[in-house]
Design an enzyme around this catalytic site. Sequence first.
Site, PDB file in Angstrom:
ATOM      1  N   PHE A 151       0.859  -1.187   0.000  1.00 34.73           N
ATOM      2  CA  PHE A 151       0.000   0.000   0.000  1.00 34.73           C
ATOM      3  C   PHE A 151       0.891   1.231   0.000  1.00 34.73           C
ATOM      4  O   PHE A 151       1.684   1.436   0.915  1.00 34.73           O
ATOM      5  CB  PHE A 151      -0.951   0.057   1.204  1.00 34.73           C
ATOM      6  CG  PHE A 151      -1.850   1.262   1.131  1.00 34.73           C
ATOM      7  CD1 PHE A 151      -3.036   1.218   0.414  1.00 34.73           C
ATOM      8  CD2 PHE A 151      -1.485   2.468   1.724  1.00 34.73           C
ATOM      9  CE1 PHE A 151      -3.854   2.338   0.302  1.00 34.73           C
ATOM     10  CE2 PHE A 151      -2.290   3.600   1.611  1.00 34.73           C
ATOM     11  CZ  PHE A 151      -3.477   3.526   0.902  1.00 34.73           C
ATOM     12  N   ASP A 236       9.275   2.919   2.083  1.00 34.30           N
ATOM     13  CA  ASP A 236       8.108   3.730   2.405  1.00 34.30           C
ATOM     14  C   ASP A 236       7.835   3.578   3.898  1.00 34.30           C
ATOM     15  O   ASP A 236       7.274   2.588   4.346  1.00 34.30           O
ATOM     16  CB  ASP A 236       6.910   3.259   1.568  1.00 34.30           C
ATOM     17  CG  ASP A 236       5.657   4.101   1.839  1.00 34.30           C
ATOM     18  OD1 ASP A 236       5.642   4.838   2.837  1.00 34.30           O
ATOM     19  OD2 ASP A 236       4.703   4.001   1.036  1.00 34.30           O
ATOM     20  N   LYS A 265       2.250  10.987   7.275  1.00 30.99           N
ATOM     21  CA  LYS A 265       1.392  10.698   8.425  1.00 30.99           C
ATOM     22  C   LYS A 265       1.827  11.422   9.707  1.00 30.99           C
ATOM     23  O   LYS A 265       1.547  12.605   9.842  1.00 30.99           O
ATOM     24  CB  LYS A 265       1.268   9.190   8.601  1.00 30.99           C
ATOM     25  CG  LYS A 265       0.498   8.567   7.430  1.00 30.99           C
ATOM     26  CD  LYS A 265      -0.138   7.233   7.694  1.00 30.99           C
ATOM     27  CE  LYS A 265      -1.174   6.919   6.622  1.00 30.99           C
ATOM     28  NZ  LYS A 265      -0.809   5.837   5.723  1.00 30.99           N
TER      29      LYS A 265
HETATM   30  C1  LIG Z   1      -0.964   5.984   4.273  1.00 30.69           C
HETATM   31  C2  LIG Z   1       0.164   5.500   3.448  1.00 30.69           C
HETATM   32  C3  LIG Z   1       0.517   6.144   2.241  1.00 30.69           C
HETATM   33  C4  LIG Z   1      -0.310   7.255   1.647  1.00 30.69           C
HETATM   34  O1  LIG Z   1      -0.403   8.383   2.438  1.00 30.69           O
HETATM   35  P1  LIG Z   1      -1.579   9.442   2.182  1.00 30.69           P
HETATM   36  O2  LIG Z   1      -1.237  10.593   3.082  1.00 30.69           O
HETATM   37  O3  LIG Z   1      -2.867   8.768   2.564  1.00 30.69           O
HETATM   38  O4  LIG Z   1      -1.564   9.804   0.750  1.00 30.69           O
HETATM   39  C5  LIG Z   1       1.622   5.682   1.566  1.00 30.69           C
HETATM   40  N1  LIG Z   1       2.350   4.655   2.028  1.00 30.69           N
HETATM   41  C6  LIG Z   1       2.035   4.020   3.183  1.00 30.69           C
HETATM   42  C7  LIG Z   1       2.894   2.891   3.653  1.00 30.69           C
HETATM   43  C8  LIG Z   1       0.929   4.398   3.913  1.00 30.69           C
HETATM   44  O5  LIG Z   1       0.590   3.733   5.020  1.00 30.69           O
END
Ligand SMILES: *Cc1c(COP(=O)(O)O)cnc(C)c1O
Length: 414
Positions: A151, A236, A265
């Site tokens: 994700f 990520d 986040k």
């Molecule tokens: C939440 C998330 C994203 C995307 O972040 P948004 O602020 O919702 O666009 C990307 N990578 C990971 C691992 C995430 O948990």
Amino acid sequence: MNQSKTAPFSALTAAEVVGLEHRWSARNYSPLPVVLNRGEGVWLWDVDGKKYMDMMSAYSAVSFGHCNPRILATLVDQASKLALCSRAYHNDVLSHFLEKLCKITGLDLAIPMNTGAEAVETAIKAVRRWGYMIKKIPENQAEIIVCSHNFHGRTVGIISFSSEPDYKKGFGPFLPGFKHVPFGDAKALEQAITPHTCAVITEPIQGEAGIVVPPKGWLKDVEKICHKNNVLLVVDEIQSGLGRTGKILACEHENVKPDGVLLGKALGGGCFPVSALVGSEELMSVFTPGSHGSTFAGNPLGSAIGLRSLELLEEERLCERSIELGNYLMKQLQQIESPIVKKIRGMGLWIGMEIHHDKASARWVCEEMAKLGVLSKETHETVVRFAPPLIVTKDELDWSLQRIRQVLEMRTLK
Ligand SMILES: *Cc1c(COP(=O)(O)O)cnc(C)c1O
């Protein structure tokens, strides 16, 4: 505070709010029927004054707790000085924020963005350009290797390399240039590399897939394979980073030093969208004036909040807390005897509880917990996540554990 401004909202009943939202909002979410209007620390209150403990933290964006007074002070202070001026000019906060980002990750240069998805898109651009400019991959041939069940966000570019049909259906045509390998399988990754591979982009622990922890040593192997093949490694850490697993970056658990790190986040202190790609000099050098940007990226307000959040992470020793209390929470959850629980896994204050899908749904567990005052959210049909703000205390965890036990044992009696 100005009561007259909030009073009309607060005057509605929960049912009325749910009805209004259903009437006016596109249906891209299916929230639990809880209508919140106040938060403080790990606690949330609904419009009827009922108190809940937050075991979800807005997908880890609220690691510092709701309305953290120290972040709030920064927000108010900076918002009253200068909030936005675009990067057509310099502002006096951004450089301090970027310096802190580089130092905390051990990398060289940073590029600020707003949402996580934007940071991921930035990384895709960066590694592709690196592939052409530095690795000399023939134009438009660059490949990026990603993991199945990843994700990374919701833009068209990003869902192009998702493996979840729900995220993709009806949104094609998709972006080419991505290859999937199973998460946790270093051999498959090595075999997928070609002379046109510019990068591997992966989560160190898969969050939305259900807090899936890979086999020990996997990320280290990925790092070695990348080095050997002149392929970049971008992790990520948008959800896993900033103390969630007990380290500033989850990849530190394996002493991995990636070429690029994505943060988001919690970087926004639970109140503002702030994200970034932090990378090596070589990777980041591909950006030239005009090649990338965003109107709101690097704004003084977000920069001040991001900087303050990184400072708090260290000052309040939140990594240590995450390990200590995470271990406690894990142990307590594992001691609950419930036939519906299949497996509990995680790291730090980031725990996934897998439910036997033939006995109960994760949604059912979340709904029952909410009734007792514990908020979480299922991911897919089978996993309940526990990710409280990192400022949580042991007593607060005990408060939630008592209620979680009640729900899991309730099912035992049925
Ligand atoms: C939440 C998330 C994203 C995307 O972040 P948004 O602020 O919702 O666009 C990307 N990578 C990971 C691992 C995430 O948990």
